[in-house]
Scaffold this active site. Structure first.
Site, PDB file in Angstrom:
ATOM      1  CE1 TYR A 118      -7.714  -1.983   3.689  1.00  0.00           C
ATOM      2  CE2 TYR A 118      -7.735  -3.254   5.730  1.00  0.00           C
ATOM      3  CZ  TYR A 118      -7.672  -2.038   5.072  1.00  0.00           C
ATOM      4  OH  TYR A 118      -7.570  -0.875   5.793  1.00  0.00           O
ATOM      5  CG  HIS A 126      -4.335   3.709  -1.038  1.00  0.00           C
ATOM      6  ND1 HIS A 126      -3.576   3.440   0.077  1.00  0.00           N
ATOM      7  CD2 HIS A 126      -3.911   4.891  -1.517  1.00  0.00           C
ATOM      8  CE1 HIS A 126      -2.735   4.440   0.269  1.00  0.00           C
ATOM      9  NE2 HIS A 126      -2.906   5.331  -0.687  1.00  0.00           N
ATOM     10  CG  ASN A 160      -1.214  -0.225  -0.212  1.00  0.00           C
ATOM     11  OD1 ASN A 160      -1.259   0.724   0.591  1.00  0.00           O
ATOM     12  ND2 ASN A 160      -2.186  -1.099  -0.320  1.00  0.00           N
ATOM     13  NE  ARG A 210     -11.259   2.343   5.164  1.00  0.00           N
ATOM     14  CZ  ARG A 210     -10.196   1.594   5.500  1.00  0.00           C
ATOM     15  NH1 ARG A 210      -9.267   1.324   4.575  1.00  0.00           N
ATOM     16  NH2 ARG A 210     -10.068   1.111   6.720  1.00  0.00           N
ATOM     17  N   PRO A 233       3.102  -1.206   6.095  1.00  0.00           N
ATOM     18  CG  PRO A 233       2.678   0.447   7.677  1.00  0.00           C
ATOM     19  CD  PRO A 233       3.296   0.235   6.325  1.00  0.00           C
ATOM     20  CG  ASN A 234      -0.347  -3.442  10.224  1.00  0.00           C
ATOM     21  OD1 ASN A 234       0.182  -4.218  11.020  1.00  0.00           O
ATOM     22  ND2 ASN A 234      -0.519  -2.160  10.498  1.00  0.00           N
ATOM     23  CD  GLU A 286      -1.042   7.625  -2.584  1.00  0.00           C
ATOM     24  OE1 GLU A 286      -0.699   8.694  -3.158  1.00  0.00           O
ATOM     25  OE2 GLU A 286      -1.728   7.600  -1.531  1.00  0.00           O
ATOM     26  NE  ARG A 344      -6.348  -9.220  12.233  1.00  0.00           N
ATOM     27  CZ  ARG A 344      -6.288  -7.905  12.431  1.00  0.00           C
ATOM     28  NH1 ARG A 344      -7.372  -7.215  12.675  1.00  0.00           N
ATOM     29  NH2 ARG A 344      -5.145  -7.270  12.366  1.00  0.00           N
ATOM     30  CB  ALA A 397      -1.341   3.127   8.514  1.00  0.00           C
TER      31      ALA A 397
END
Ligand code: CA2
Length: 157
Positions: free
Chosen positions: A23, A106, A79, A113, A10-11, A104, A18, A82
């Site tokens: 990112y 990221h 990835n 974080r 998601p996203n 996996e 942004r 969230a």
């Protein structure tokens, strides 16, 4: 030519629009082009899929579980975004397809974080983890997946 799935959660369709400090400024389309080119170099066909829906990601993992069993797919770079920190269902899907290697990946270093990002439901089911290398991490993950499959692949860097 065996297939490799590059799966984004998601996203991540908003990549490059942004939060460049976290990112980067590369769009999802550019990330996918980078992955396809890396796949070609390694001798694999890369399919890219992004969804904001947990169930659609689960369905895609099931599809690749079947392709893996048929000897048509090598694995998946994932990835989970969230959903990494929330989704028992995605862990169950990866464990459920039994055998499909999932790396996996990221973009950011989730361990540096917020505390809620320090835990992953995906990692216990993953064949490997790439964290914090930015967008080039996808290529590192693809190379890692290829190396696990065939350490003697002459196309490996
Ligand atoms: O670092 C990563 O790759 C993450 O998977 C990215 C997720 C985050 O929830 C994970 O903790 C770590 C967030 C992706 C959201 O991407 C955006 C990109 C541009 C603008 C807004 C969101």
């Amino acid at each position: 030519m065996k297939k490799v799935l590059v799966l984004n959660g998601p996203n991540l369709n908003l990549l490059g629009t942004r939060e460049p400090a976290l990112y980067g400024s590369t769009s999802l389309a550019d990330v996918e082009a980078l992955c396809r080119a890396a796949g070609e170099r390694l001798g694999y066909e890369v399919e890219c899929f992004q969804s904001n829906w947990e169930g659609a990601l689960i369905d895609k993992i099931h599809e690749y579980g079947r392709l893996f069993k048929q000897g048509l797919a090598l694995g998946c770079v994932f990835n989970p975004s969230a959903f990494t920190h929330t989704s028992v269902a995605l862990q169950d899907a990866i464990k459920g397809v039994d055998g499909l290697p999932v790396i996996e990946c990221h973009i950011s270093n989730v361990h540096a974080r917020e505390a809620f990002r320090n835990h992953s439901y995906i990692s216990p089911a993953a064949a490997g983890i790439v964290v914090g290398f930015g967008v080039p991490g996808y290529v590192i993950a693809l190379e890692g997946l290829a190396r696990k499959h065939d350490p003697d692949n002459p196309r490996l860097p």
